[in-house]
Write a protein that holds these residues in place. Structure first.
Motif, PDB file in Angstrom:
ATOM      1  N   UNK A 198      34.410  59.788  44.158  1.00  0.00           N
ATOM      2  CA  UNK A 198      35.624  59.009  43.963  1.00  0.00           C
ATOM      3  C   UNK A 198      35.328  57.528  44.098  1.00  0.00           C
ATOM      4  N   UNK A 199      36.363  56.739  44.338  1.00  0.00           N
ATOM      5  CA  UNK A 199      36.193  55.296  44.471  1.00  0.00           C
ATOM      6  C   UNK A 199      37.353  54.719  45.257  1.00  0.00           C
ATOM      7  N   UNK A 200      37.138  53.540  45.847  1.00  0.00           N
ATOM      8  CA  UNK A 200      38.186  52.779  46.511  1.00  0.00           C
ATOM      9  C   UNK A 200      38.155  51.355  45.985  1.00  0.00           C
ATOM     10  N   UNK A 201      39.244  50.645  46.190  1.00  0.00           N
ATOM     11  CA  UNK A 201      39.286  49.242  45.812  1.00  0.00           C
ATOM     12  C   UNK A 201      39.983  48.454  46.904  1.00  0.00           C
ATOM     13  N   UNK A 202      39.488  47.262  47.176  1.00  0.00           N
ATOM     14  CA  UNK A 202      40.123  46.337  48.109  1.00  0.00           C
ATOM     15  C   UNK A 202      40.330  45.002  47.422  1.00  0.00           C
ATOM     16  N   UNK A 234      54.220  38.296  44.869  1.00  0.00           N
ATOM     17  CA  UNK A 234      52.793  38.122  45.161  1.00  0.00           C
ATOM     18  C   UNK A 234      52.457  36.637  45.268  1.00  0.00           C
ATOM     19  N   UNK A 235      51.631  36.315  46.257  1.00  0.00           N
ATOM     20  CA  UNK A 235      51.251  34.914  46.450  1.00  0.00           C
ATOM     21  C   UNK A 235      50.379  34.430  45.302  1.00  0.00           C
ATOM     22  N   UNK A 236      50.584  33.196  44.899  1.00  0.00           N
ATOM     23  CA  UNK A 236      49.766  32.576  43.864  1.00  0.00           C
ATOM     24  C   UNK A 236      48.358  32.382  44.405  1.00  0.00           C
ATOM     25  N   UNK A 237      47.366  32.681  43.595  1.00  0.00           N
ATOM     26  CA  UNK A 237      45.984  32.499  44.020  1.00  0.00           C
ATOM     27  C   UNK A 237      45.055  33.490  43.352  1.00  0.00           C
ATOM     28  N   UNK A 238      43.777  33.399  43.684  1.00  0.00           N
ATOM     29  CA  UNK A 238      42.748  34.265  43.109  1.00  0.00           C
ATOM     30  C   UNK A 238      42.473  35.419  44.058  1.00  0.00           C
ATOM     31  N   UNK A 239      42.618  36.636  43.564  1.00  0.00           N
ATOM     32  CA  UNK A 239      42.376  37.837  44.352  1.00  0.00           C
ATOM     33  C   UNK A 239      41.016  38.412  43.947  1.00  0.00           C
ATOM     34  N   UNK A 240      40.050  38.294  44.823  1.00  0.00           N
ATOM     35  CA  UNK A 240      38.721  38.818  44.564  1.00  0.00           C
ATOM     36  C   UNK A 240      38.676  40.274  45.027  1.00  0.00           C
ATOM     37  N   UNK A 241      38.606  41.205  44.069  1.00  0.00           N
ATOM     38  CA  UNK A 241      38.644  42.621  44.425  1.00  0.00           C
ATOM     39  C   UNK A 241      37.248  43.240  44.313  1.00  0.00           C
ATOM     40  N   UNK A 242      37.073  44.338  45.021  1.00  0.00           N
ATOM     41  CA  UNK A 242      35.811  45.071  44.976  1.00  0.00           C
ATOM     42  C   UNK A 242      36.095  46.556  44.851  1.00  0.00           C
ATOM     43  N   UNK A 243      35.492  47.180  43.857  1.00  0.00           N
ATOM     44  CA  UNK A 243      35.564  48.633  43.667  1.00  0.00           C
ATOM     45  C   UNK A 243      34.285  49.233  44.230  1.00  0.00           C
ATOM     46  N   UNK A 244      34.421  50.266  45.066  1.00  0.00           N
ATOM     47  CA  UNK A 244      33.266  50.910  45.697  1.00  0.00           C
ATOM     48  C   UNK A 244      33.369  52.411  45.526  1.00  0.00           C
ATOM     49  N   UNK A 245      32.290  53.028  45.091  1.00  0.00           N
ATOM     50  CA  UNK A 245      32.285  54.485  44.982  1.00  0.00           C
ATOM     51  C   UNK A 245      32.269  55.104  46.377  1.00  0.00           C
TER      52      UNK A 245
END
Length: 582
Positions: A428-432, A457-468
């Motif tokens: 599977x995978x997760x994301x933050x 949602x707050x204005x700004x850049x959301x750096x996300x990470x997907x991890x298996x």
């Protein structure tokens, strides 16, 4: 945002610090995005075709017949006409170059699947000998307990007995982005598709699970779009506009049909209930769009609920219905690009698990840091509900697919352009790090990032990470979703770089435009498209025909802001253009 304008309509226009060249192109030059597999073909363990087997490119009918019948292969078919019948074995993908045609002989089929298992057929034309009122075979046949079949982006026309039939306990079939039609070569029996070929075939009970989506029954088709006996059939997000149609979908003995969010325009009947052969289980009409349909029916019974999840386009208004219509007309048929790497033509299937969409935890907070303009959010996870606690030995991989960029900009209250990662070697995978309203969803072996950004949602850049998850060595992929205010405001100290961000320093913009119709003009200034020469409202649609925004024309001119990188349709009146924003 950088755009490149090319191949549109006939003139050269100069704007501030920018030149735009346009030239007409024919409709066949349009290439479709590579939409993922969906529907019943994802069930029963999934459909992978020749994935994992060797590849071969054929340019003659003998090689095609030999490799197709043997199976266990990925077969690329060079341009040309190949006379059938082509018999197809198991564990095979057959993918055509543009201009590859499988022709039906005077007697027999163009291509036949008989007891075949795990087959993918994509990007081919199937040319019949013409429909006539005599007994012969269908142009394309799925027969004799064939299972797990995906037929995608094919064009089938003038089948002798029918265009494509699914019969004799065949199962777990998806037909997608396909065009069915008849030309002047046909003089009768223009009945396109049977699912279940006899009222006495009680052996079909429990089988004939079929999904048909984003498919076009075009001119010349009179009946059977499809006609169903015994099967469970999901008819969803299709277009029915044959001027020759007497009826579209027919429910017969023990048919269980879910007719959902389709577009019916100018036909006699969207649905026909044929009870002479026995009782119909259900033929449920769900949120369809009907325009100029002479005889309307409400349907009967409550249809089955699919064991898979599938995103469907809303067609509740004329604008939304026309958006889907335009998308199907543009992309249905053999419109995929020529083959490249094998994973682009025979993607890993979704699995048979149906509960993946329920295992999503949505980000609960998103607070932008004013000092760095990087927005924070709590974890958002999605894992296959059937795989929790399992461990897979080896190294996992994540491979990105879909037209949406992993770096994109979106306004509060708007949807991102969906994309997904194929998960291999993991459970599977997760994301933050996603903004509020955007979620990760595991659908079989694919992990989708989609949703609508919360208005709060707050204005700004959301750096996300997907991890298996569940692998000895897990993989990660990262990206950035930059949220801007509903009125266009951005975080003051934002340093994020997004694919769709403006590059005003160069004073240039770039768009790739393919013309579908040529009676209005388009100019560009920064991220704003200006539509001129029509008093009709302008619609911006995503690649699957979903409406993004509508702008009324004022004095023959309207302006639309392109939200982010990706592929779009721009429509005014009955005319449309394909636009790719990079």
């Amino acid at each position: 945002m950088n755009y490149l304008f090319s191949k549109s309509i006939g003139a050269v226009a100069t704007f501030a610090a920018m030149a735009v060249t346009t030239a007409a192109i024919p409709a066949f030059a349009v290439t479709s995005p590579d939409f993922p597999m969906a529907g019943f073909a994802t069930q029963n363990g999934g459909t992978t075709g020749g994935k994992g087997y060797s590849e071969v490119t054929v340019d003659n009918v003998n090689d095609l017949k030999t490799h197709a019948k043997a199976g266990n292969k990925i077969i690329y078919v060079k341009p040309g006409t190949y006379m059938g019948p082509v018999e197809v074995g198991s564990n095979v993908t057959i993918y055509g170059y543009q201009g590859a045609i499988i022709a039906q002989p005077t007697s027999g089929s163009a291509m036949k699947l008989s007891g075949s298992k795990n087959v993918i057929i994509r990007n081919l034309k199937f040319k019949g000998v013409g429909a006539h009122d005599d007994d012969d075979e269908d142009c394309l046949q799925v027969n004799h307990e064939s299972k797990n079949v995906w037929i995608d982006h094919v064009d089938v026309y003038d089948g002798h007995d029918g265009n494509l039939d699914i019969t004799n306990a065949s199962d777990y079939v998806t037909i997608s982005w396909t065009k069915f039609s008849y030309t002047s070569a046909s003089t009768g029996h223009q009945f396109s598709n049977l699912i279940g070929n006899s009222k006495t075939k009680t052996s079909d009970r429990g089988h004939l699970n079929v999904t048909i989506h984003h498919t076009w029954w075009a001119d010349g088709v009179v009946e059977r779009m499809p006609r169903v006996r015994f099967g469970k059939v999901h008819v969803a997000n299709n277009l029915f506009d044959s001027k020759n149609a007497s009826y579209c979908v027919r429910a017969a003995v023990e048919a269980d049909i879910r007719i959902e969010r389709n577009v019916f325009i100018g036909v006699q009947k969207a649905l026909d209930l044929y009870t002479s052969d026995g009782t119909i289980t259900a033929a449920q009409m769900i949120e369809n769009y009907e325009e100029n349909v002479k005889k309307k029916l409400d349907g009967t019974g409550t249809a089955f609920k699919p064991s898979y999840s599938m995103s469907l386009t809303d067609v509740s208004t004329q604008a939304k219905a026309y958006a889907l219509r335009d998308s199907i007309k543009l992309y249905a048929g053999a419109t995929l690009p020529d083959p490249g790497k094998s994973q682009t033509v025979t993607p890993a299937s979704s699995s048979s698990e149906a509960a993946s969409s329920s295992s999503v935890a949505v980000s609960s907070s998103s607070v932008a840091k004013s000092s760095s303009s990087v927005a924070q959010s709590s974890s958002s996870q999605a894992v296959s509900s059937s795989s929790q606690g399992e461990v897979v030995s080896g190294t996992a991989t994540l491979t990105k697919h879909g037209s949406g960029s992993a770096k994109q900009q979106v306004k509060q209250g708007e949807s991102i352009e969906e994309f997904y990662f194929t998960v291999a070697g993991a459970t599977g995978a997760t994301v933050t790090g996603l903004p509020d309203g955007i979620v990760g969803t595991m659908k079989g072996s694919d992990f989708y990032i989609s949703g609508t950004v919360s208005q709060n949602a707050a204005v700004g850049a959301y750096n996300f990470t997907v991890t298996t998850t569940g692998a000895t060595t897990n993989a990660t992929k990262s990206g950035t979703i930059t949220v801007i205010g509903a009125n266009g405001e951005v975080a003051e100290s934002s340093s994020s770089k997004v694919d769709s961000s403006s590059s005003s320093e160069q004073g240039t913009t770039s768009l790739d435009v393919a013309t579908v119709a040529s009676h209005f003009n388009v100019s560009v200034n920064g991220r704003v498209l200006t539509v001129q020469g029509t008093t009709q409202a302008a619609y911006l649609l995503d690649a699957q025909g979903r409406l993004i925004t509508k702008v009324q024309s004022l004095g023959g001119e309207s302006s639309i802001t392109v939200p982010r990188a990706g592929m779009y349709l721009l429509r005014a009146g009955n005319e449309a253009r394909r636009i790719t924003v990079r």
